[in-house]
Design an enzyme around this catalytic site. Structure first.
Site, PDB file in Angstrom:
ATOM      1  N   GLY A  33       0.820  -1.210   0.000  1.00 38.22           N
ATOM      2  CA  GLY A  33       0.000   0.000   0.000  1.00 38.22           C
ATOM      3  C   GLY A  33       0.844   1.245   0.000  1.00 38.22           C
ATOM      4  N   ASN A  34       0.206   2.372   0.162  1.00 38.13           N
ATOM      5  CA  ASN A  34       0.927   3.647   0.215  1.00 38.13           C
ATOM      6  C   ASN A  34       0.267   4.555   1.241  1.00 38.13           C
ATOM      7  OD1 ASN A  34      -1.090   5.495  -1.205  1.00 38.13           O
ATOM      8  ND2 ASN A  34      -0.861   3.834  -2.685  1.00 38.13           N
ATOM      9  N   ARG A  35       0.845   5.733   1.426  1.00 35.73           N
ATOM     10  CA  ARG A  35       0.454   6.591   2.537  1.00 35.73           C
ATOM     11  C   ARG A  35      -0.575   7.653   2.168  1.00 35.73           C
ATOM     12  NH1 ARG A  35       4.522   6.911   6.658  1.00 35.73           N
ATOM     13  NH2 ARG A  35       4.569   9.175   6.580  1.00 35.73           N
ATOM     14  N   SER A  36      -1.229   7.508   1.035  1.00 34.94           N
ATOM     15  CA  SER A  36      -2.221   8.518   0.658  1.00 34.94           C
ATOM     16  C   SER A  36      -3.414   8.481   1.615  1.00 34.94           C
ATOM     17  CB  SER A  36      -2.707   8.258  -0.771  1.00 34.94           C
ATOM     18  OG  SER A  36      -3.740   9.166  -1.088  1.00 34.94           O
ATOM     19  N   ALA A 100      -3.601   7.694  -5.264  1.00 34.07           N
ATOM     20  CA  ALA A 100      -2.253   7.140  -5.428  1.00 34.07           C
ATOM     21  C   ALA A 100      -2.420   5.692  -5.860  1.00 34.07           C
ATOM     22  CB  ALA A 100      -1.482   7.234  -4.117  1.00 34.07           C
TER      23      ALA A 100
END
Ligand code: CTP
Ligand code: CA
Length: 225
Positions: A33-36, A100
């Site tokens: 995942g990512n931090r958006s 994102a």
């Protein structure tokens, strides 16, 4: 500059906004995942609705409550987001890709939880490319004159990378912001430069994500057919 009540300049328009970050599952309990946070996308959805638009918000893993007066579609992965974007964009006047999107996903999904194995130090992760949704919808517009906006988070050479990315993606506007450990992700505020395909450059000073959202709509509106 105080933001007053916006003119209903998106009345009769359908706009699509993606928000959040995709998660690419490895097994039933793990994902890449990512931090958006999704906050900028939500601000875009709320401000468009306030300006009279019919809004479809494509939400990926934000945990945020659905905004009032907005059609929300929940997705998980990049592939699911692509399907949702293609469907919603079919009759859209504008599409804003604030989400994102993971560039890669695990090549295989393990139906059962991946376990440690005696004698094996660590498994290698094989990734494959995800579809580039923004490039795809920009190259093949669902409607003539549809306005397409991308976002770019850059850590270095922000403007040069932004110009390059705008050209590569083929979208009309690219919102470029500088990110770092403490910058932008999860915050209530943002600052950015909006680049346009016709060479324009609009600097948006540090401020609430709603202010940046309204600037994006200010730039989209005159470009609508
Ligand atoms: N995007 C997309 N599909 C992808 C990756 C990105 O639609 N598979 C969109 C994002 O929603 C964003 C824009 O493209 O609006 C730019 O994303 P970014 O990650 O900055 O661009 P990339 O081309 O993936 O470049 P980089 O290698 O710098 O990550
Ligand atoms: Ca990327």
């Amino acid at each position: 500059l105080a933001r007053g009540v916006q003119a209903p300049d998106l009345t009769g328009r359908h706009v699509v906004v993606s928000a959040g970050g995709t998660r690419e599952p490895l097994d039933p309990v793990r994902y890449l995942g990512n931090r958006s946070s999704g906050k900028q996308g939500y601000a875009l959805a709320r401000t468009a609705a306030a300006r009279g638009a019919r809004v479809t918000l494509l939400e990926a893993n934000t945990g945020l409550p659905d905004p009032a007066g907005v059609d929300v579609v929940h997705v998980g992965t990049a592939v699911q987001l692509r399907e949702a974007v293609l469907k919603a964009a079919a009759d859209a006047d504008a599409v804003v890709m604030a989400a994102a999107v993971a560039d890669f996903r695990p090549a295989t999904y393990a139906e059962g939880k991946i376990k440690k194995k005696d004698g094996v130090e660590a498994p290698a992760l094989t990734l494959v490319r995800n579809p580039d949704i923004l490039a795809e919808i920009s190259a093949e517009r669902a409607r003539p004159g549809q306005v397409i906006v991308g976002f770019a988070a850059e850590t270095d050479d922000v403007l040069a990378n932004g110009r390059d990315k705008l050209r590569r993606k083929g979208c009309d506007l690219l919102v470029v912001n500088e990110v770092g450990e403490r910058k932008t992700f999860g915050s209530e505020e943002n600052e950015a430069v909006v680049l346009s395909a016709d060479g324009g450059e609009t600097t948006v000073p540090h401020g609430p994500k709603e202010a940046l959202a309204d600037t994006v709509w200010d730039l989209v509106t005159p470009r609508l057919l």
